[in-house]
Design an enzyme around this catalytic site. Structure first.
Site, PDB file in Angstrom:
ATOM      1  CD  GLU A  16      10.972   5.746   9.771  1.00  0.00           C
ATOM      2  OE1 GLU A  16      10.063   5.480   9.881  1.00  0.00           O
ATOM      3  OE2 GLU A  16      11.434   7.033   8.978  1.00  0.00           O
ATOM      4  CE1 TYR A 143      -0.445   7.754   8.539  1.00  0.00           C
ATOM      5  CE2 TYR A 143      -1.889   5.611   8.977  1.00  0.00           C
ATOM      6  CZ  TYR A 143      -0.981   6.298   8.430  1.00  0.00           C
ATOM      7  OH  TYR A 143      -0.151   5.829   7.476  1.00  0.00           O
ATOM      8  CE  LYS A 163      -3.422   0.023   9.473  1.00  0.00           C
ATOM      9  NZ  LYS A 163      -2.627   1.005   8.729  1.00  0.00           N
TER      10      LYS A 163
HETATM   11  P1  FAD Z   1      -3.829   1.994   5.171  1.00  0.00           P
HETATM   12  O1  FAD Z   1      -3.708   1.261   6.410  1.00  0.00           O
HETATM   13  O2  FAD Z   1      -4.288   1.172   3.988  1.00  0.00           O
HETATM   14  O3  FAD Z   1      -4.757   3.264   4.966  1.00  0.00           O
HETATM   15  C1  FAD Z   1      -4.688   4.232   4.251  1.00  0.00           C
HETATM   16  C2  FAD Z   1      -6.054   4.929   4.109  1.00  0.00           C
HETATM   17  O4  FAD Z   1      -7.148   3.855   3.661  1.00  0.00           O
HETATM   18  C3  FAD Z   1      -6.575   5.463   5.498  1.00  0.00           C
HETATM   19  O5  FAD Z   1      -7.582   6.506   5.281  1.00  0.00           O
HETATM   20  C4  FAD Z   1      -7.365   4.272   5.950  1.00  0.00           C
HETATM   21  O6  FAD Z   1      -8.421   4.649   6.858  1.00  0.00           O
HETATM   22  C5  FAD Z   1      -8.044   3.533   4.931  1.00  0.00           C
HETATM   23  N1  FAD Z   1      -8.539   2.302   4.791  1.00  0.00           N
HETATM   24  C6  FAD Z   1      -7.522   1.282   5.331  1.00  0.00           C
HETATM   25  N2  FAD Z   1      -7.934   0.143   5.114  1.00  0.00           N
HETATM   26  C7  FAD Z   1      -9.230   0.394   4.656  1.00  0.00           C
HETATM   27  C8  FAD Z   1     -10.258  -0.525   4.241  1.00  0.00           C
HETATM   28  N3  FAD Z   1     -10.326  -1.741   4.429  1.00  0.00           N
HETATM   29  N4  FAD Z   1     -11.404  -0.042   3.622  1.00  0.00           N
HETATM   30  C9  FAD Z   1     -11.373   1.343   3.399  1.00  0.00           C
HETATM   31  N5  FAD Z   1     -10.407   2.216   3.937  1.00  0.00           N
HETATM   32  C10 FAD Z   1      -9.476   1.816   4.290  1.00  0.00           C
HETATM   33  N6  FAD Z   1       5.341   4.974   3.113  1.00  0.00           N
HETATM   34  C11 FAD Z   1       6.343   4.307   2.292  1.00  0.00           C
HETATM   35  O7  FAD Z   1       6.305   4.483   1.213  1.00  0.00           O
HETATM   36  N7  FAD Z   1       7.535   3.809   2.774  1.00  0.00           N
HETATM   37  C12 FAD Z   1       7.818   3.575   4.135  1.00  0.00           C
HETATM   38  O8  FAD Z   1       8.794   3.082   4.548  1.00  0.00           O
HETATM   39  C13 FAD Z   1       6.839   4.131   5.061  1.00  0.00           C
HETATM   40  N8  FAD Z   1       6.982   4.047   6.390  1.00  0.00           N
HETATM   41  C14 FAD Z   1       6.066   4.435   7.097  1.00  0.00           C
HETATM   42  C15 FAD Z   1       6.046   4.325   8.388  1.00  0.00           C
HETATM   43  C16 FAD Z   1       5.117   4.872   9.446  1.00  0.00           C
HETATM   44  C17 FAD Z   1       5.314   4.619  11.028  1.00  0.00           C
HETATM   45  C18 FAD Z   1       3.933   5.625   9.025  1.00  0.00           C
HETATM   46  C19 FAD Z   1       3.079   6.107  10.034  1.00  0.00           C
HETATM   47  C20 FAD Z   1       3.880   5.826   7.595  1.00  0.00           C
HETATM   48  C21 FAD Z   1       4.903   5.228   6.932  1.00  0.00           C
HETATM   49  N9  FAD Z   1       4.814   5.580   5.447  1.00  0.00           N
HETATM   50  C22 FAD Z   1       5.833   5.040   4.590  1.00  0.00           C
HETATM   51  C23 FAD Z   1       3.708   6.173   4.844  1.00  0.00           C
HETATM   52  C24 FAD Z   1       2.433   5.361   4.541  1.00  0.00           C
HETATM   53  O9  FAD Z   1       2.576   4.651   3.541  1.00  0.00           O
HETATM   54  C25 FAD Z   1       1.247   6.442   4.173  1.00  0.00           C
HETATM   55  O10 FAD Z   1       0.836   7.088   5.333  1.00  0.00           O
HETATM   56  C26 FAD Z   1      -0.169   5.795   3.543  1.00  0.00           C
HETATM   57  O11 FAD Z   1      -0.779   6.906   2.933  1.00  0.00           O
HETATM   58  C27 FAD Z   1      -0.871   5.057   4.235  1.00  0.00           C
HETATM   59  O12 FAD Z   1      -0.224   3.811   4.688  1.00  0.00           O
HETATM   60  P2  FAD Z   1      -1.112   2.769   5.639  1.00  0.00           P
HETATM   61  O13 FAD Z   1      -0.237   1.517   5.579  1.00  0.00           O
HETATM   62  O14 FAD Z   1      -1.354   3.631   6.941  1.00  0.00           O
HETATM   63  O15 FAD Z   1      -2.310   2.450   4.836  1.00  0.00           O
END
Ligand code: FAD
Length: 293
Positions: A16, A143, A163
């Protein structure tokens, strides 16, 4: 190449990077890429600042150049927080035109006091949108120590399964410092019927500021072995850097030996660290891939 297909052939080793900050010398990223692409990573992912603006166009340009100039597969991150469907479509159209095939579909983090008014609540909403309108390979985040906003580990796994059901074909974990979290998490994903490759996200921790940021932002637990390392070498930047690299190598060795699908190295754009780690584990990856007896 679609990242999901690479796992069919080998134990994946990917990297990354992040785009240069606004105003920074643009050419620096190409020096970084010169240094990173010579270890032949399976793909390089490029982060994207949440909120739509900021460094998004750089993400697309860099992800495109990784493929066009260096011949390496790339993945562009895309956080959907605050985006309307039209804004997401504009970004995705631009990614498609640039020849990008892989999108790491994310929600993004809320800034303090932010109330984003976008069309996407969760990453799964963006995944559905991409699947219904485009032909990208979709990657998603997961996570091992449970997302900080989740009510429970079971809830987090349920949302992760959703997802995957919506179209994520490959997952990358947030960094963790205790492999036991990964192994327990992996077992739960199997029980939940999640059957896509899961790459372990490894961040070599090499300075104190990084550690403080990591604990406050990601809620990552610092295991005893890691805290001992900090106590012993924390005041000596050179020794801490060496110890942090050794720690990451130790984690990766254990994961590859256990049969992990892939390692995603958070390079922090540091080519020296990436080289030292790759050199140390290259032969293990080859044995796991069946390229060495
Ligand atoms: P989600 O999958 O939406 O999850 C977020 C929370 O909501 C979790 O607690 C989940 O359990 C809950 N949730 C999910 N779906 C639902 C649903 N349908 N109903 C109710 N609750 C739900 N951030 C950036 O801004 N830019 C980046 O380039 C970036 N790169 C990343 C790369 C990696 C490998 C990782 C692990 C994280 C990265 N992040 C980045 C950070 C990420 O945006 C944050 O961790 C954010 O808080 C969660 O993103 P997510 O896509 O996992 O969200």
């Amino acid at each position: 190449m679609r990242t999901a297909d690479i796992f069919k052939e080998k134990t994946v080793f990917s990297l990354e990077i992040f785009p240069p900050k606004p105003g920074a010398d643009e050419s620096v990223i190409y020096k970084t890429l010169d240094g990173l692409t010579d270890i032949c990573p399976d793909f390089i992912s490029v982060t994207y600042g949440a909120g739509g603006g900021k460094n998004g166009s750089r993400t697309i340009g860099i992800a495109s150049d990784i493929q066009q100039l260096y011949g390496v597969t790339s993945a562009a991150h895309l956080p959907c927080i605050g985006l309307t469907k039209q804004q997401a479509a504009d970004i995705l159209d631009s990614m498609q035109k640039s020849g990008i095939e892989n999108i790491l579909a994310l929600r993004g983090d809320r800034g303090e006091g932010d109330t984003p008014h976008g069309d996407f609540e969760h990453a799964s909403d963006l995944i559905t949108f991409i699947r219904e309108n485009y032909d990208f390979n979709i990657i998603a985040a997961c996570y091992p120590e449970v997302h900080p906003e989740s009510a429970s580990a079971a809830d987090d796994i349920k949302h992760l399964r959703y997802k995957v059901d919506q179209g994520a074909s490959h997952l990358i974990t947030q960094l963790f410092l205790d492999n036991e979290y990964f192994y327990r998490f992996y077992e739960k994903t199997l029980i939940a019927g999640i059957d896509v490759p899961i790459e372990a996200g490894i961040m070599p921790v090499t300075n104190r500021r990084q550690i403080e940021r990591m604990v406050s932002l990601c809620g990552v637990e610092l295991p005893k072995k890691f805290r001992q390392m900090l106590d012993r070498y924390g005041d000596d930047p050179v020794a801490l850097r060496d110890a942090g690299i050794a720690y990451a190598i130790d984690q990766i060795t254990d994961l590859i030996t256990d049969g992990v699908s892939g390692i995603h190295l958070y390079t922090m754009n540091d080519t020296d660290i990436a080289h030292r780690i790759y050199d140390a584990v290259q032969s293990l990856i080859m044995v796991s891939t069946g390229m060495r007896a």
